[in-house]
Design a protein around this motif. Sequence first.
Motif, PDB file in Angstrom:
ATOM      1  N   ARG A 122      32.871 -17.385  43.836  1.00  0.00           N
ATOM      2  CA  ARG A 122      31.170 -17.331  42.900  1.00  0.00           C
ATOM      3  C   ARG A 122      30.784 -16.103  42.715  1.00  0.00           C
ATOM      4  NH1 ARG A 122      26.045 -20.818  43.986  1.00  0.00           N
ATOM      5  NH2 ARG A 122      24.514 -19.699  42.715  1.00  0.00           N
ATOM      6  N   TRP A 123      31.733 -15.271  44.095  1.00  0.00           N
ATOM      7  CA  TRP A 123      30.726 -13.648  44.070  1.00  0.00           C
ATOM      8  C   TRP A 123      31.560 -13.312  43.495  1.00  0.00           C
ATOM      9  CZ3 TRP A 123      28.357  -9.874  46.858  1.00  0.00           C
ATOM     10  CH2 TRP A 123      29.053  -8.472  47.480  1.00  0.00           C
ATOM     11  N   GLN A 124      33.219 -12.935  43.415  1.00  0.00           N
ATOM     12  CA  GLN A 124      34.269 -12.230  42.431  1.00  0.00           C
ATOM     13  C   GLN A 124      33.943 -12.688  40.250  1.00  0.00           C
ATOM     14  OE1 GLN A 124      38.258 -13.520  43.465  1.00  0.00           O
ATOM     15  NE2 GLN A 124      38.225 -11.778  44.994  1.00  0.00           N
ATOM     16  N   SER A 125      33.360 -13.756  40.917  1.00  0.00           N
ATOM     17  CA  SER A 125      32.976 -14.542  38.871  1.00  0.00           C
ATOM     18  C   SER A 125      31.591 -13.160  38.751  1.00  0.00           C
ATOM     19  CB  SER A 125      32.718 -15.454  38.893  1.00  0.00           C
ATOM     20  OG  SER A 125      32.457 -16.136  38.047  1.00  0.00           O
ATOM     21  N   GLY A 126      31.643 -13.400  39.424  1.00  0.00           N
ATOM     22  CA  GLY A 126      29.349 -12.336  38.846  1.00  0.00           C
ATOM     23  C   GLY A 126      29.678 -11.170  38.582  1.00  0.00           C
ATOM     24  N   TRP A 127      30.739 -10.628  39.679  1.00  0.00           N
ATOM     25  CA  TRP A 127      31.553  -9.527  39.747  1.00  0.00           C
ATOM     26  C   TRP A 127      31.895  -9.292  37.939  1.00  0.00           C
ATOM     27  CZ3 TRP A 127      28.039  -6.149  40.662  1.00  0.00           C
ATOM     28  CH2 TRP A 127      27.152  -5.984  42.130  1.00  0.00           C
TER      29      TRP A 127
ATOM     30  N   GLN B 197      35.225  -7.042  47.507  1.00  0.00           N
ATOM     31  CA  GLN B 197      34.170  -7.638  49.011  1.00  0.00           C
ATOM     32  C   GLN B 197      34.604  -8.280  49.669  1.00  0.00           C
ATOM     33  OE1 GLN B 197      34.680  -4.479  50.742  1.00  0.00           O
ATOM     34  NE2 GLN B 197      34.236  -2.862  48.469  1.00  0.00           N
ATOM     35  N   ARG B 198      34.836  -9.291  49.185  1.00  0.00           N
ATOM     36  CA  ARG B 198      34.976 -10.916  49.296  1.00  0.00           C
ATOM     37  C   ARG B 198      35.494 -11.826  48.694  1.00  0.00           C
ATOM     38  NH1 ARG B 198      28.505 -12.125  49.914  1.00  0.00           N
ATOM     39  NH2 ARG B 198      28.717 -14.295  50.692  1.00  0.00           N
TER      40      ARG B 198
ATOM     41  N   GLU C 290      35.318 -14.792  48.414  1.00  0.00           N
ATOM     42  CA  GLU C 290      34.429 -16.274  47.218  1.00  0.00           C
ATOM     43  C   GLU C 290      34.261 -15.901  45.734  1.00  0.00           C
ATOM     44  OE1 GLU C 290      32.761 -13.837  49.707  1.00  0.00           O
ATOM     45  OE2 GLU C 290      32.146 -15.890  50.731  1.00  0.00           O
TER      46      GLU C 290
ATOM     47  N   TYR D  23      32.759  -3.646  44.497  1.00  0.00           N
ATOM     48  CA  TYR D  23      32.049  -4.996  44.713  1.00  0.00           C
ATOM     49  C   TYR D  23      32.856  -5.753  44.788  1.00  0.00           C
ATOM     50  CZ  TYR D  23      28.109  -1.914  46.775  1.00  0.00           C
ATOM     51  OH  TYR D  23      27.294  -1.176  47.478  1.00  0.00           O
ATOM     52  N   ARG D  24      33.464  -6.026  43.520  1.00  0.00           N
ATOM     53  CA  ARG D  24      34.261  -6.986  43.382  1.00  0.00           C
ATOM     54  C   ARG D  24      35.403  -8.090  44.297  1.00  0.00           C
ATOM     55  NH1 ARG D  24      38.621  -9.636  41.242  1.00  0.00           N
ATOM     56  NH2 ARG D  24      38.545 -11.655  39.827  1.00  0.00           N
TER      57      ARG D  24
END
Length: 336
Positions: free
Chosen positions: A110-115, A105-106, A108, A102-103
């Motif tokens: 913040r999204w990639q940092s979370g994954w 997939q978007r 942003e 999922y990293r």
Amino acid sequence: MELTTVWFTLIAVLWIGYFTLEGFDFGVGMLLPFLARDDTERRVMINTIGPVWDGNEVWVLVAGGATFAAFPEWYATLFSGFYLPLLLILVGLIVRGLAFEYRHQRPEARWQSGWDTALIVGSFVPAVLWGVAFANIVRGVPIDADKEFTGTLLTLLNPHGLLGGLVTLTLFLTHGAMFVALKTDGDIRHRARALAIRLGLVAAALAVVFLGWTQAETGSLGSAVAFSLAALALLAGVAAASYGREGWAFTGTFATIGLAVGGLFLALFPDVMPSTTDAAFSLTTTNAAATAYTLKIMTWVAVIFTPVVLGYQAWSYWVFRKRISVHHIPTAELAH
């Protein structure tokens, strides 16, 4: 050789395969915030293990299945008594797998940092808890006459078990850094090699204490030889890294983990789970085994399918054998 001994050996080989291969996967994941300086380099690191990480996890599935079929009493006691740490390991592996998928997939940050955080934590938890679990399996745990584990989670968090966790943690970090140095090019390659040398020295110190402690308590002549060779292989790997020989350096950490795990199984045999309550309550290759007919059928299945699996995995590593660098990351990938 009795079939019970054959299957104990095969299960040991499966765990050796799992830790030597998945070990560098865990190491790469945990090193993400320490080696990569930007998102491009993070993608480089992730791509070094992207084609192989899921294949490496097959080894633990087969090891668990083989234990269930060949030694059902061992499987029952182990998975019930070690339920919480094994559950945490499973959650970590699931979270880690989701991060890979999922990293990208978007776009942003913040999204990639979370994954990325999920990947780091999902690599760290199994790296530590596998060491805690195996240290306790070899040293022994409280088991009663009904072959049931009578301890708690705190029973497993003893000094020997925690040291085992630190050893697998540092070994996997070293193994992962060696792999990044072997599979990448450019600045990240040099940073990984330098870090691998420092980590390797720490891992060597911890491993000598842990393996020496294990040998003193439950070791045999075979485990002493394996542990000694493991220490020499690690020092040789660190020395090779200092001379810029990444291939030999990775071979050294690969051999270190394989020999150390093999030594633990040699120290364990003929038990599969020693009892600290009473030696008579220990699970052995004899009293924990399945029927002779079951073992015979399993042996034929293993003879037929094991070469196929090994051949396929070797081919996948050959296909993805080349180094990668930042210029191999397409612009479209960077945008996502």
